[in-house]
Design a protein around this motif. Structure first.
Motif, PDB file in Angstrom:
ATOM      1  N   ALA A   3     -11.730  -6.911   9.880  1.00  0.00           N
ATOM      2  CA  ALA A   3     -12.732  -6.741   9.433  1.00  0.00           C
ATOM      3  C   ALA A   3     -12.946  -7.794   7.712  1.00  0.00           C
ATOM      4  CB  ALA A   3     -11.876  -4.936   8.872  1.00  0.00           C
ATOM      5  N   PHE A   4     -14.257  -7.415   7.546  1.00  0.00           N
ATOM      6  CA  PHE A   4     -15.344  -8.886   6.779  1.00  0.00           C
ATOM      7  C   PHE A   4     -14.256  -8.084   5.361  1.00  0.00           C
ATOM      8  CE2 PHE A   4     -17.061  -9.897   3.968  1.00  0.00           C
ATOM      9  CZ  PHE A   4     -17.015 -11.744   3.711  1.00  0.00           C
ATOM     10  N   ASP A   5     -13.597  -9.293   4.833  1.00  0.00           N
ATOM     11  CA  ASP A   5     -13.513  -8.767   3.285  1.00  0.00           C
ATOM     12  C   ASP A   5     -14.081  -9.866   2.280  1.00  0.00           C
ATOM     13  OD1 ASP A   5     -11.667  -8.077   0.932  1.00  0.00           O
ATOM     14  OD2 ASP A   5      -9.494  -8.065   1.383  1.00  0.00           O
ATOM     15  N   PRO A   6     -15.332  -9.504   1.542  1.00  0.00           N
ATOM     16  CA  PRO A   6     -15.423 -10.760   0.141  1.00  0.00           C
ATOM     17  C   PRO A   6     -13.822 -11.447   0.035  1.00  0.00           C
ATOM     18  CG  PRO A   6     -16.352  -8.254   0.082  1.00  0.00           C
ATOM     19  CD  PRO A   6     -14.591  -7.877   0.926  1.00  0.00           C
ATOM     20  N   ALA A   7     -12.837 -10.003  -0.312  1.00  0.00           N
ATOM     21  CA  ALA A   7     -11.911 -11.430  -1.437  1.00  0.00           C
ATOM     22  C   ALA A   7     -11.123 -12.073  -0.920  1.00  0.00           C
ATOM     23  CB  ALA A   7     -10.984  -9.789  -2.201  1.00  0.00           C
ATOM     24  N   GLY A   8     -11.569 -12.386   0.756  1.00  0.00           N
ATOM     25  CA  GLY A   8     -10.868 -13.150   1.560  1.00  0.00           C
ATOM     26  C   GLY A   8     -11.899 -14.206   1.931  1.00  0.00           C
ATOM     27  N   VAL A   9     -12.260 -14.355   1.857  1.00  0.00           N
ATOM     28  CA  VAL A   9     -13.544 -15.572   1.713  1.00  0.00           C
ATOM     29  C   VAL A   9     -13.549 -16.641   1.226  1.00  0.00           C
ATOM     30  CG1 VAL A   9     -16.264 -16.329   1.712  1.00  0.00           C
ATOM     31  CG2 VAL A   9     -15.913 -13.820   2.091  1.00  0.00           C
ATOM     32  N   ARG A  10     -13.033 -17.702   2.308  1.00  0.00           N
ATOM     33  CA  ARG A  10     -12.425 -19.040   2.120  1.00  0.00           C
ATOM     34  C   ARG A  10     -13.897 -20.110   2.240  1.00  0.00           C
ATOM     35  NH1 ARG A  10      -7.301 -20.196   5.785  1.00  0.00           N
ATOM     36  NH2 ARG A  10      -7.480 -22.121   4.372  1.00  0.00           N
ATOM     37  N   LEU A  11     -15.336 -19.280   2.475  1.00  0.00           N
ATOM     38  CA  LEU A  11     -16.069 -20.361   3.263  1.00  0.00           C
ATOM     39  C   LEU A  11     -16.869 -19.763   3.383  1.00  0.00           C
ATOM     40  CD1 LEU A  11     -15.730 -23.906   5.615  1.00  0.00           C
ATOM     41  CD2 LEU A  11     -17.621 -22.097   5.173  1.00  0.00           C
ATOM     42  N   VAL A  12     -18.030 -20.709   2.454  1.00  0.00           N
ATOM     43  CA  VAL A  12     -19.819 -19.844   2.886  1.00  0.00           C
ATOM     44  C   VAL A  12     -20.405 -20.955   2.985  1.00  0.00           C
ATOM     45  CG1 VAL A  12     -21.878 -19.513   1.747  1.00  0.00           C
ATOM     46  CG2 VAL A  12     -19.666 -18.642   0.720  1.00  0.00           C
ATOM     47  N   ALA A  13     -20.737 -20.658   4.346  1.00  0.00           N
ATOM     48  CA  ALA A  13     -22.208 -21.360   5.924  1.00  0.00           C
ATOM     49  C   ALA A  13     -23.452 -21.143   5.473  1.00  0.00           C
ATOM     50  CB  ALA A  13     -21.227 -21.258   7.133  1.00  0.00           C
ATOM     51  N   THR A  14     -24.244 -21.941   4.962  1.00  0.00           N
ATOM     52  CA  THR A  14     -25.684 -21.939   4.807  1.00  0.00           C
ATOM     53  C   THR A  14     -26.374 -22.538   5.178  1.00  0.00           C
ATOM     54  OG1 THR A  14     -27.155 -21.362   2.747  1.00  0.00           O
ATOM     55  CG2 THR A  14     -25.665 -22.940   2.449  1.00  0.00           C
ATOM     56  N   PHE A  47     -23.404 -26.953   3.542  1.00  0.00           N
ATOM     57  CA  PHE A  47     -24.672 -26.969   4.193  1.00  0.00           C
ATOM     58  C   PHE A  47     -24.574 -26.995   6.080  1.00  0.00           C
ATOM     59  CE2 PHE A  47     -26.582 -29.143   1.121  1.00  0.00           C
ATOM     60  CZ  PHE A  47     -26.183 -27.611  -0.263  1.00  0.00           C
ATOM     61  N   VAL A  48     -25.097 -26.151   6.339  1.00  0.00           N
ATOM     62  CA  VAL A  48     -25.624 -25.944   7.702  1.00  0.00           C
ATOM     63  C   VAL A  48     -26.707 -25.917   8.431  1.00  0.00           C
ATOM     64  CG1 VAL A  48     -24.493 -25.589  10.479  1.00  0.00           C
ATOM     65  CG2 VAL A  48     -22.944 -24.671   8.159  1.00  0.00           C
ATOM     66  N   THR A  49     -27.250 -26.852   9.012  1.00  0.00           N
ATOM     67  CA  THR A  49     -28.573 -27.178   9.285  1.00  0.00           C
ATOM     68  C   THR A  49     -29.282 -27.632  10.332  1.00  0.00           C
ATOM     69  OG1 THR A  49     -30.530 -28.095   8.202  1.00  0.00           O
ATOM     70  CG2 THR A  49     -28.613 -29.456   7.387  1.00  0.00           C
ATOM     71  N   GLY A  50     -30.173 -27.768  10.478  1.00  0.00           N
ATOM     72  CA  GLY A  50     -30.709 -28.097  11.136  1.00  0.00           C
ATOM     73  C   GLY A  50     -31.603 -29.484  11.552  1.00  0.00           C
ATOM     74  N   ARG A  51     -31.292 -29.775  10.109  1.00  0.00           N
ATOM     75  CA  ARG A  51     -32.058 -30.987   9.218  1.00  0.00           C
ATOM     76  C   ARG A  51     -31.313 -32.353  10.208  1.00  0.00           C
ATOM     77  NH1 ARG A  51     -34.253 -32.133   2.923  1.00  0.00           N
ATOM     78  NH2 ARG A  51     -35.267 -29.426   3.145  1.00  0.00           N
ATOM     79  N   PRO A  52     -31.694 -33.570  10.411  1.00  0.00           N
ATOM     80  CA  PRO A  52     -30.904 -34.671  10.361  1.00  0.00           C
ATOM     81  C   PRO A  52     -30.582 -35.357   9.251  1.00  0.00           C
ATOM     82  CG  PRO A  52     -33.290 -35.425  10.405  1.00  0.00           C
ATOM     83  CD  PRO A  52     -33.594 -33.865  10.187  1.00  0.00           C
ATOM     84  N   VAL A  53     -29.745 -36.520   9.469  1.00  0.00           N
ATOM     85  CA  VAL A  53     -28.932 -36.679   7.556  1.00  0.00           C
ATOM     86  C   VAL A  53     -30.158 -37.289   6.970  1.00  0.00           C
ATOM     87  CG1 VAL A  53     -27.581 -38.313   7.347  1.00  0.00           C
ATOM     88  CG2 VAL A  53     -26.831 -37.376   9.586  1.00  0.00           C
ATOM     89  N   ARG A  54     -31.165 -38.036   7.575  1.00  0.00           N
ATOM     90  CA  ARG A  54     -31.576 -38.490   7.159  1.00  0.00           C
ATOM     91  C   ARG A  54     -32.606 -37.899   6.625  1.00  0.00           C
ATOM     92  NH1 ARG A  54     -37.059 -38.431   9.879  1.00  0.00           N
ATOM     93  NH2 ARG A  54     -36.618 -37.979  12.215  1.00  0.00           N
ATOM     94  N   TRP A  55     -32.706 -36.774   6.200  1.00  0.00           N
ATOM     95  CA  TRP A  55     -33.651 -35.888   5.791  1.00  0.00           C
ATOM     96  C   TRP A  55     -32.698 -35.179   4.297  1.00  0.00           C
ATOM     97  CZ3 TRP A  55     -37.036 -32.380   8.937  1.00  0.00           C
ATOM     98  CH2 TRP A  55     -37.911 -33.340   9.386  1.00  0.00           C
ATOM     99  N   MET A  56     -31.338 -35.975   3.982  1.00  0.00           N
ATOM    100  CA  MET A  56     -30.319 -35.511   3.341  1.00  0.00           C
ATOM    101  C   MET A  56     -29.998 -35.778   2.222  1.00  0.00           C
ATOM    102  SD  MET A  56     -29.587 -32.010   4.934  1.00  0.00           S
ATOM    103  CE  MET A  56     -28.038 -31.524   4.229  1.00  0.00           C
ATOM    104  N   GLU A  57     -30.498 -37.417   1.532  1.00  0.00           N
ATOM    105  CA  GLU A  57     -30.173 -37.818   0.713  1.00  0.00           C
ATOM    106  C   GLU A  57     -30.255 -37.033  -1.156  1.00  0.00           C
ATOM    107  OE1 GLU A  57     -28.065 -40.559  -0.198  1.00  0.00           O
ATOM    108  OE2 GLU A  57     -29.213 -40.653   1.788  1.00  0.00           O
ATOM    109  N   THR A  58     -31.711 -36.079  -0.835  1.00  0.00           N
ATOM    110  CA  THR A  58     -31.236 -36.236  -2.117  1.00  0.00           C
ATOM    111  C   THR A  58     -30.433 -34.218  -2.385  1.00  0.00           C
ATOM    112  OG1 THR A  58     -33.346 -33.898  -1.653  1.00  0.00           O
ATOM    113  CG2 THR A  58     -34.545 -36.138  -1.920  1.00  0.00           C
TER     114      THR A  58
END
Length: 269
Positions: A3-14, A47-58
């Motif tokens: 079961a998911f427990d917010p107190a146990g979150v170690r990683l946020v993927a967005t 960050f988990v993205t469809g963007r290529p590396v070249r769109w990530m500089e900023t």
């Protein structure tokens, strides 16, 4: 699954576009403060993205001290501190050409491009959505397809996005992983079995983190596997209808700092 427990979150993927970023492509001060607060507590923000590396500089300054991002729908793991690709999960050249041959034959009018770790290449008739950069190469697919293709892109100027994706998936889904995250008829293809979720799972395993300790956010069909794998996945209120229908938890819209709002509530920030 435990079961998911917010107190146990170690990683946020967005995800980024349509999720963490506002429509203008920026990270707001509010979101930046939340990311920094989580990092201070020892929670990794990836960050988990469809963007290529070249769109990530900023965006690199907002990744956090661990300096890690997953780009190109899971095909690339990028070490920000070293400014280097730490892992590439490419589509073999012969598969790129086979997929293109099949789709070209069955869906006339399809144009192709490739995202590589070292730049972007496209056929002359392919019209890209975003900036191409100085490393753009325009040539036939046979010339631009090599051994380092992170994503194969297929575009059709006349078909609707969902219909085009369904057609491509039916034709070559056994050879590559197909998905779409664009409002236009653009299908993104990764090597078989490569998704945002499978690559994040591998990264988490290296850190001894199970899915029950992961919180994820996304908005488009290419985020579904990620949202399903995580202990808890949030679809943004502005997400594609198929993503909203498939997820139990929803976050406020990206233009209202929806990711930050959820994280503030869960972590008491």
């Amino acid at each position: 699954m435990t079961a998911f427990d917010p107190a146990g979150v170690r990683l946020v993927a967005t995800d980024l576009d349509g999720t963490l970023l506002h429509t203008d492509g920026t990270v707001t001060d509010r979101t930046r403060r939340v990311i920094e607060a989580l990092e201070a507590r020892g929670v990794l923000v990836v960050f988990v993205t469809g963007r290529p590396v070249r769109w990530m500089e900023t965006l690199w300054p907002h990744v956090g001290d661990h300096g890690l991002a997953i780009c190109s729908n899971g095909a690339i793991v990028y070490d920000v501190a070293q400014h280097a690709v730490s892992e590439l999960r490419p589509i073999p050249r012969e598969v790129v050409l086979e997929v293109a041959d099949v789709v070209r034959r069955e869906v006339p009018g399809t144009a192709f491009a490739v995202e590589r770790a070292d730049g972007f290449g496209k056929e002359p008739v392919f019209h890209p959505e975003g900036p191409t950069g100085p490393d753009l190469r325009v040539a036939s697919l046979e010339e631009i397809a090599g051994d380092g293709v992170a994503k194969l892109l297929a575009r059709h100027e006349e078909l609707d996005p969902a219909g085009f994706w369904a057609r491509v998936e039916a034709l070559v889904g056994g050879l590559v992983t197909t998905t779409w995250s664009s409002v236009g008829a653009l299908v993104e293809m990764s090597a078989a079995g490569v998704t945002k979720a499978t690559t994040l799972a591998a990264v988490c395993a290296e850190h001894g983190i199970g899915p029950e300790h992961v919180l994820a956010f996304g908005d488009m069909p290419n985020d579904l596997a990620l949202l399903e794998w995580a202990g808890r996945g949030y679809a943004m209120a502005n997400a594609h209808g198929s993503v909203l229908a498939a997820t139990e938890h929803h976050a406020p819209p990206h233009d209202e700092d929806g990711v930050a709002q959820v994280l503030e509530d869960l972590f008491g920030l």
